[in-house]
Design an enzyme around this catalytic site. Sequence first.
Site, PDB file in Angstrom:
ATOM      1  N   HIS A  72       0.809  -1.216   0.000  1.00 49.36           N
ATOM      2  CA  HIS A  72       0.000   0.000   0.000  1.00 49.36           C
ATOM      3  C   HIS A  72       0.847   1.273   0.000  1.00 49.36           C
ATOM      4  O   HIS A  72       0.330   2.347  -0.276  1.00 49.36           O
ATOM      5  CB  HIS A  72      -0.986   0.008   1.178  1.00 49.36           C
ATOM      6  CG  HIS A  72      -0.363   0.268   2.512  1.00 49.36           C
ATOM      7  ND1 HIS A  72      -0.016  -0.744   3.396  1.00 49.36           N
ATOM      8  CD2 HIS A  72      -0.030   1.422   3.140  1.00 49.36           C
ATOM      9  CE1 HIS A  72       0.484  -0.216   4.488  1.00 49.36           C
ATOM     10  NE2 HIS A  72       0.498   1.092   4.365  1.00 49.36           N
ATOM     11  N   ASP A 124       0.424  -7.682   1.521  1.00 48.98           N
ATOM     12  CA  ASP A 124       0.732  -6.246   1.644  1.00 48.98           C
ATOM     13  C   ASP A 124       2.240  -6.002   1.630  1.00 48.98           C
ATOM     14  O   ASP A 124       2.765  -5.210   2.410  1.00 48.98           O
ATOM     15  CB  ASP A 124       0.111  -5.667   2.911  1.00 48.98           C
ATOM     16  CG  ASP A 124       0.123  -4.136   2.908  1.00 48.98           C
ATOM     17  OD1 ASP A 124       0.239  -3.540   1.822  1.00 48.98           O
ATOM     18  OD2 ASP A 124       0.037  -3.531   3.994  1.00 48.98           O
ATOM     19  N   SER A 138       4.646   2.444   7.952  1.00 46.82           N
ATOM     20  CA  SER A 138       4.360   1.279   7.121  1.00 46.82           C
ATOM     21  C   SER A 138       5.568   0.884   6.288  1.00 46.82           C
ATOM     22  O   SER A 138       6.176   1.720   5.623  1.00 46.82           O
ATOM     23  CB  SER A 138       3.175   1.573   6.193  1.00 46.82           C
ATOM     24  OG  SER A 138       2.005   1.807   6.922  1.00 46.82           O
TER      25      SER A 138
END
Length: 361
Positions: free
Chosen positions: A104, A134, A208
């Site tokens: 993402h 992911d 992230s």
Amino acid sequence: MRNLLLFILKSSAYGLALAFILILFFPNIARVDLSLWQTPHTEQNTAPVSYNHAVRRAAPAVVNVYTRSRIVDPRSLQPRTIERQELGSGVIMSAQGYILTNYHVVYGADHIEVALQDGRWLEAVLIGQDEVSDLAVLYVQADNLPVIPQDPNIEPQVGDLVLAIGNPLNLGQTITQGIISANGNHGLSSRGYPDFMRMDAAINKGNSGGALVNSNGTLVGINAAAFQVQNQDIQGIFFAVPYQLARIIMEKLIKHGRVTRSYLGVAGQAVINAAGDPLFSSGQALYGLRLSEVTSNGPAAMAGLQANDIILEIAGQHFQDMRHALNFIAETPPDTELQITIDRNGERMVIPTIVREQPRR
């Protein structure tokens, strides 16, 4: 009264005279060891608890990831494109220049740059990405890259201390601390947060793709996201992709540019007998996996498997639960034929089944 006063004066005079004589002939008697009257004090040399060593080992290999992409402006009445910038982190996994980050973070990016902690800015190339886990792999061309410490045999445990390293809100590299609260799924069939490692080291926008390391600075996971439910204030539940799974995904992306997963098209649960009683305790003898659902036109249905069949073995292996079985299937190359042994209404049967590649969402 007069006599009392004279008595006191005479007593004081005699005392002073005696003290003078004692000091004159015994001078050492006046030396008093004052240390006897002082409170004992032990100096504390214990070093403070610190994870500086772990940070110094791991932090140089955690990079800031910056992406730019052009998208259609949804607020404009006339079609026009605008530039969107996104922020994340990444982990240098090898001296050859491969970097792990989140899917993402780089999805839809037209341009990707990474900033190293030594001040270097490098343009990155997207090697491959996998939405299910992911994860994405980037490549940079540079010398003397710092590599995150790794242990292929690492087995993180619930309660282990962990440090999350990343660039939250573009404030610069930041370390947050927590513990592992639940271990994750290491298999390729991972899908969604329940299969990820859970911990309570804070993850914010920009973290992230960063590194989750243990107290030795060894990588245990790739930071992914915070658990969120609309209109609820949730704290202390964050997710990371387990290192073992991340390593498998990275190797597949580097080799093939994508991740292939096989599937059967079934759902079910562990049971302890042919009647299909659920396996509630690990202390009970494992019997098999009862199929509660068989997807129409899926590999299992095409092979002849049916709902209420109990899988006893897959390619000669027993499985503790359905998740482990699905992981085994996922890691099997597509178009492979597996011998699946089942119990159907008390009759033991072997069903040859060809697993197929899982359709993309």
